[in-house]
Write an enzyme that holds these catalytic residues in place. Structure first.
Site, mmCIF file in Angstrom:
data_model
loop_
_atom_site.group_PDB
_atom_site.id
_atom_site.type_symbol
_atom_site.label_atom_id
_atom_site.label_comp_id
_atom_site.label_asym_id
_atom_site.label_seq_id
_atom_site.Cartn_x
_atom_site.Cartn_y
_atom_site.Cartn_z
ATOM 1 N N ASP A 443 -159.370 118.951 67.481
ATOM 2 C CA ASP A 443 -160.191 119.930 66.787
ATOM 3 C C ASP A 443 -159.318 120.593 65.719
ATOM 4 O OD1 ASP A 443 -162.337 121.777 66.293
ATOM 5 O OD2 ASP A 443 -161.177 123.249 67.419
ATOM 6 N N ASP A 652 -165.699 122.918 72.264
ATOM 7 C CA ASP A 652 -164.853 121.756 72.544
ATOM 8 C C ASP A 652 -164.951 121.298 74.003
ATOM 9 O OD1 ASP A 652 -163.816 121.731 69.924
ATOM 10 O OD2 ASP A 652 -162.379 123.293 70.455
#
Length: 763
Positions: A443, A652
């Site tokens: 990410d 996430d």
């Protein structure tokens, strides 16, 4: 209906004792042998069954220590003792901060010294061939008192149908002692073929006594070595101070026990003191050494508003903090809990040792019987004497514990070593899988970047008539962003506060994850989000003149958020999130290990690619909604890749769970940490390289342990059976077999302890 049976010890549940529930919510029922076991049967049927004819022990008090076996973590008991499956001493499931005396070690040490004092004269008399009755008197307490735990565990292994090392030890020493005792007391029972020229029958008191002492020595060394594997948890527990200095409402200060600290309390941390609990700085500033928790050696400056972690060490400054997490909720307590659970988990590679152990002891017993038969039928005179020596040597030298300890000891040490370096491993399977990872998905926000973006520019739409001033734009944007938890929202709100702009009240607030927010501010319809969000709302961006300016800002690495007022594009707000200082070095190191690096970001492509260029990342997937990140991870896995995913936010968590190994950044959310197999406490990408090195070192250590454990038994058992006798005339003494058996287990643990010194930051 027949009552269920405990699969560990073979006993029935005890209906006279109330079940217990541990911190994880698992319910355990007491079996009649005192075990705590999670039965799969209906609890009502268990408790309704008639009690066993026994005197039940009282149930342990709440918070009592539970004990488990390092080789068989499914075995849980409410008191110290021996594992009903392998006979090893049980260990506390939760380590103590103090290095408490181990009752098993104390008992084995006492038996060892008593046995040694009595065995030395037995060895002297045996070599001189003097007075078998005196040997009997001296050897009897050695075998029957000092070695009694081995007979208890050997008998328990037969009753529980779980043959183990103590089955072999009890059989070997028991055979040698019983044979010798009968020969000393009633030699006339033996045929002439078993007598020497003087008419005496050979005895093996010195063998039985020496084997007992050597096995006791091995147990003492093993218990001491196993105690060292818990050093990491004890070191973590020792970080917490015993008291805290509370600042009262009247500003009076007093030292109180740590257990009395409550959330919201104001606490003063003076120079050189440990931070008592997790919280935030209210007043003052200081450099705090967080190395023992995060692995970062450089002290971190903490100012008002910054978080502090319990157990870290304050530098030369003084500050007042607000307690936020106390007791079991602190980061330190959570680390200790996760480390303890990880140390008791089983790696997939353990299945190999489990498969061998299932047939190992029966095979050894068969080899011992075969050796006895071959020597008795075809060996040189005295045949039965040689047969007995060979059979006892085979029983004693075999060591299933070396196989069983090969994996769990390495895992215990490695997990503790990782925690000390800021790498929190959730279970052994993760540690094993990480070695095989060939693709790392990252990410952007909070992982590659600081996750604390700042507003760097405001571009007003050229076509907007009349145009809005910067303060008006910021007032409207901050109003709708106050209800959002996104880091970009925080940057806009902080920019408004810095300019002393008070956001107006918002009505009809709506949030679309990964897109934007909307609401009514002072009677005006306000939209704030990315380009897809604006287009879905019907905002005409093409004529606004903002797209060109937004593209320029993105090319410089800024994230651009668009503002629309009453359906018209009004402005573009540029927010820059600084790249972490360690990110470039960490990415370069991972690329050097031939790991494929993939960036997954919800930001605009230009912004994501600008960050990727600076870090040398070639593969970028931008504008990925939160609910699609896990799809990318699954697609990589379908292509045959072993994928690790690193992230820090709530969005996430699905991707972390979908990856082979999820890696959470320690500065992120609790949801991300719960979804991950590994947590980097410092939030530093270099921790991934550390975790990889730890994984490789651990698996290499496990393979070494398994190889030497297999090689030891493959070589030594045939030698003990007499394989070298035809060519070299060598028949292994049972005493040497006992020493070799003890050495094998200790060597496995000693090799595992080498992981405490493995270098995780080496280039």
């Amino acid at each position: 209906m027949e009552r269920p049976v405990d699969p560990v010890c073979g006993m029935h549940p005890d209906p006279a004792r109330a079940p217990r529930t541990d911190h994880a919510g698992t319910t355990y029922y007491f079996c009649s042998d005192g075990c705590l076991k999670r039965f799969q049967a209906n609890p009502e049927k268990i408790l309704a069954a008639p009690p066993q004819p026994m005197q039940p022990r009282p149930a342990p008090p709440a918070g009592a220590t539970l004990y488990t076996c390092p080789m068989h973590p499914e075995v849980v008991r409410d008191r110290p003792g021996a594992c009903p499956k392998c006979g090893m001493a049980l260990e506390p499931m939760v380590a103590s901060a103090t290095d408490e005396e181990n009752p098993e070690l104390r008992d084995m040490t006492r038996r060892f010294w008593i046995g040694l004092v009595l065995t030395l004269p037995v060895l002297g008399l045996g070599m001189a061939g003097i007075s078998t009755l005196i040997q009997l008197l001296l050897a009897t307490p050695v075998v029957l008192y000092c070695g009694w735990p081995f007979f208890e565990r050997g008998w328990a292994s037969i009753v529980n149908r779980s043959l183990n090392m103590f089955t072999l030890i009890a059989a070997g020493t028991g055979t040698a002692y019983t044979y010798s005792a009968v020969a000393a007391i009633a030699p006339d029972l033996f045929p002439p073929s078993l007598r020497d020229p003087a008419g005496r029958v050979g005895v093996y008191f010195e063998t039985a006594a020496a084997i007992t002492v050597l096995v006791l020595l091995g147990q003492v060394l093993e218990l001491r070595a196993r105690a060292r594997t818990g050093g990491a948890i004890r070191a973590l527990l020792d970080l917490a101070p015993k008291t805290a200095r509370r600042v009262g409402p009247d500003d009076r200060e007093a030292d109180i026990p740590l257990a009395e600290v409550r959330p919201g309390d104001r606490l003063r941390v003076r120079p050189g003191e440990k931070v008592p609990v997790d919280g935030a700085v209210l007043e003052g500033a200081s450099a705090v050494d967080e190395s023992l928790v995060t692995g970062e050696s450089i002290p971190v400056t903490r100012r008002p508003g910054d978080p502090v972690v319990g157990g870290t060490v304050n530098g030369t400054g003084s500050f007042v903090m607000r307690a936020e997490r106390v007791g079991a909720d602190t980061l330190l307590a959570r680390i200790v809990r996760v480390v303890g659970e990880a140390q008791r988990s089983r790696a997939p590679i353990q299945r190999l040792a489990d498969a061998v152990a299932a047939w190992f002891v029966p095979m050894v017993l068969a080899v011992a019987v075969a050796a006895f038969a071959v020597w008795a039928l075809a060996g040189p005179e005295p045949r039965l004497t040689h047969a007995l020596v060979a059979a006892v040597a085979v029983l004693i030298i075999a060591c299933p514990c070396a196989l069983g300890l090969a994996t769990p000891m390495s895992v215990m040490v490695a997990v503790g070593r990782g925690a000390g370096a800021g790498v929190l491993v959730r279970d052994a399977a993760t540690l094993e899988t990480l070695e095989k990872v060939d693709t790392l998905a990252l990410d952007k926000t909070g992982t590659l970047t600081e996750g604390k973006p700042r507003l760097v520019a405001i571009a007003v739409a050229p076509a907007l008539d009349p145009p809005l001033r910067d303060d008006e734009i910021l007032k409207l944007a901050a109003a709708v962003e106050r209800g959002s938890e996104h880091p970009l929202a925080a940057a806009i709100v902080e920019a408004a506060e810095a300019r002393r702009i008070k956001p107006a009240a918002v009505e009809d607030f709506r949030s679309t994850p990964g897109r934007g927010v909307a609401g009514r501010v002072s009677g005006r319809a306000v939209l704030l989000g990315n380009e897809p969000f604006m287009r879905e709302a019907g905002v005409d961006l093409a004529r606004s003149g903002l797209l060109e300016r937004a593209e320029e800002l993105r090319h410089d690495g800024a994230t651009v958020v668009l503002l629309a007022v009453d359906g018209r594009a009004a402005a573009a707000l540029a927010v820059a999130d600084p790249i972490k200082e360690s990110a470039a070095a960490a990415i370069g190191r991972l690329r050097g290990e031939r790991i494929r690096i993939v960036m997954l970001s919800g930001d605009a492509r230009a912004t994501a690619e600008a960050v990727a260029r600076r870090l040398g990342i070639d593969e970028v997937h931008a504008e990925v909604p939160p609910d699609r990140k896990d799809e990318f991870v699954r697609a990589l896995r379908r292509d045959g890749r072993v994928v690790a995913m690193a992230g820090d936010g709530v969005n996430d968590a699905p991707a972390l769970a979908a990856a082979d190994v999820g890696i959470a950044m320690g500065g992120g959310t609790d949801v991300a940490m719960e979804s991950a197999g590994i947590t980097l406490l410092r939030g530093d990408l270099r921790g991934i390289a550390r975790a990889r090195r730890l994984s490789r070192a651990t698996m290499r250590n496990i393979r070494q342990n398994l190889f030497w454990a297999f090689a030891y038994n493959v070589v030594c058992i045939p030698v003990a059976a007499g394989a070298l006798y035809p060519a070299f005339g060598i028949l292994l003494s049972p005493m040497l077999a006992g020493a070799a058996m003890s050495f094998s287990s200790v060597s496995v643990i000693a090799n595992a302890l080498r992981l405490r010194r493995v270098k995780l930051d080496a280039v």
